[in-house]
Design a protein around this motif. Structure first.
Motif, PDB file in Angstrom:
ATOM      1  N   GLY A 157       0.785  -1.227   0.000  1.00 40.76           N
ATOM      2  CA  GLY A 157       0.000   0.000   0.000  1.00 40.76           C
ATOM      3  C   GLY A 157       0.815   1.275   0.000  1.00 40.76           C
ATOM      4  O   GLY A 157       0.253   2.368   0.124  1.00 40.76           O
ATOM      5  N   ARG A 158       2.119   1.141  -0.094  1.00 43.89           N
ATOM      6  CA  ARG A 158       2.968   2.331  -0.147  1.00 43.89           C
ATOM      7  C   ARG A 158       3.846   2.288  -1.392  1.00 43.89           C
ATOM      8  O   ARG A 158       3.995   1.243  -2.020  1.00 43.89           O
ATOM      9  N   VAL A 159       4.461   3.429  -1.695  1.00 40.25           N
ATOM     10  CA  VAL A 159       5.425   3.488  -2.794  1.00 40.25           C
ATOM     11  C   VAL A 159       6.825   3.415  -2.185  1.00 40.25           C
ATOM     12  O   VAL A 159       7.157   4.175  -1.276  1.00 40.25           O
ATOM     13  N   ALA A 160       7.625   2.461  -2.672  1.00 36.03           N
ATOM     14  CA  ALA A 160       8.990   2.298  -2.149  1.00 36.03           C
ATOM     15  C   ALA A 160       9.865   1.704  -3.243  1.00 36.03           C
ATOM     16  O   ALA A 160       9.366   1.094  -4.190  1.00 36.03           O
ATOM     17  N   ASP A 161      11.166   1.877  -3.088  1.00 40.70           N
ATOM     18  CA  ASP A 161      12.087   1.124  -3.939  1.00 40.70           C
ATOM     19  C   ASP A 161      12.075  -0.299  -3.386  1.00 40.70           C
ATOM     20  O   ASP A 161      12.371  -0.511  -2.201  1.00 40.70           O
ATOM     21  N   VAL A 162      11.730  -1.274  -4.241  1.00 36.09           N
ATOM     22  CA  VAL A 162      11.499  -2.640  -3.763  1.00 36.09           C
ATOM     23  C   VAL A 162      12.602  -3.572  -4.263  1.00 36.09           C
ATOM     24  O   VAL A 162      12.826  -3.701  -5.465  1.00 36.09           O
ATOM     25  N   ALA A 163      13.261  -4.215  -3.310  1.00 35.58           N
ATOM     26  CA  ALA A 163      14.287  -5.206  -3.658  1.00 35.58           C
ATOM     27  C   ALA A 163      13.584  -6.554  -3.842  1.00 35.58           C
ATOM     28  O   ALA A 163      12.918  -7.037  -2.914  1.00 35.58           O
TER      29      ALA A 163
END
Ligand SMILES: CC(C)(COP(=O)(O)OP(=O)(O)OC[C@H]1O[C@@H](n2cnc3c(N)ncnc32)[C@H](O)[C@@H]1OP(=O)(O)O)[C@@H](O)C(=O)NCCC(=O)NCCS
Length: 169
Positions: A157-163
């Protein structure tokens, strides 16, 4: 129809077992800690009613991790999604006071072995906020490979840089 429950798994110091009502006080403590929540996005909830729903929503791949000596809840490990009996997505959360003891490593290793030998999965994945250093360290220690970092992606539900990590079992 009988409720499907996660099977008990024993490790050196831990027991992995189905969620139970007695876990609720420690679950509340875990999910109300800001360090635990930092990278978990808008979920999970932190109120008692939701914890009751969570412990009663048992599945074959959601485990409470408890200390072997006392059966006290210290965290949880889950495979929330399995695609085509082949690929599982792994997740884990531990109470803040139990970080730094190798408990997460011990519990997740045992679930990985279960995925391979009992569920017969072929691959596991993990999606982690790129800033979540403890989780990235753990997943790398477990042998997962970093496939890519997806910039400004959707994570709980959030915007993040995703590994995005992957492991062939
Ligand atoms: C991610 C998380 C589970 C990692 O927990 P952790 O306790 O750091 O992980 P480990 O079980 O691998 O423990 C590692 C530490 O225990 C230490 N340790 C102590 N005794 C140990 C033992 N017997 N065996 C192994 N390690 C041991 C290690 O040296 C290591 O410390 P270091 O990182 O300073 O070198 C925890 O930070 C957490 O719950 N975070 C919040 C929820 C979350 O973000 N989940 C992941 C979402 S993707």
């Amino acid at each position: 129809m009988a409720i499907k429950e996660a099977p008990n798994i024993q490790t050196e110091r831990l027991v992995l077992r189905p969620r139970a009502d007695k876990d609720i006080p420690n679950m509340l403590k875990m999910f109300n800690n800001e360090e635990v929540r930092e990278f978990l996005g808008i979920n999970p909830p932190r109120d008692e009613h939701s914890m009751i729903e969570m412990v009663r929503n048992r599945t074959e791949t959601k485990w409470t991790v408890a200390l072997k000596d006392t059966d006290e809840f210290i965290g949880d490990v889950m495979i929330p999604q399995i695609a085509e009996g082949y690929l599982g997505e792994i997740g884990y959360r531990f109470m803040r006071e139990h970080w730094g003891s190798g408990f997460a490593y011990e519990a997740v290793s045992a679930v990985m072995e279960h995925c391979k030998s009992t569920l017969n999965l072929k691959r596991l994945s993990a999606t982690i906020d790129d800033k979540n250093m403890p989780s990235k360290k753990l997943i790398e220690k477990l042998g997962f490979t970093l496939v890519a970092v997806l910039p400004e992606s959707h994570l709980h539900g959030r915007v993040a840089d995703v590994a995005y990590y992957s492991l062939k079992l």
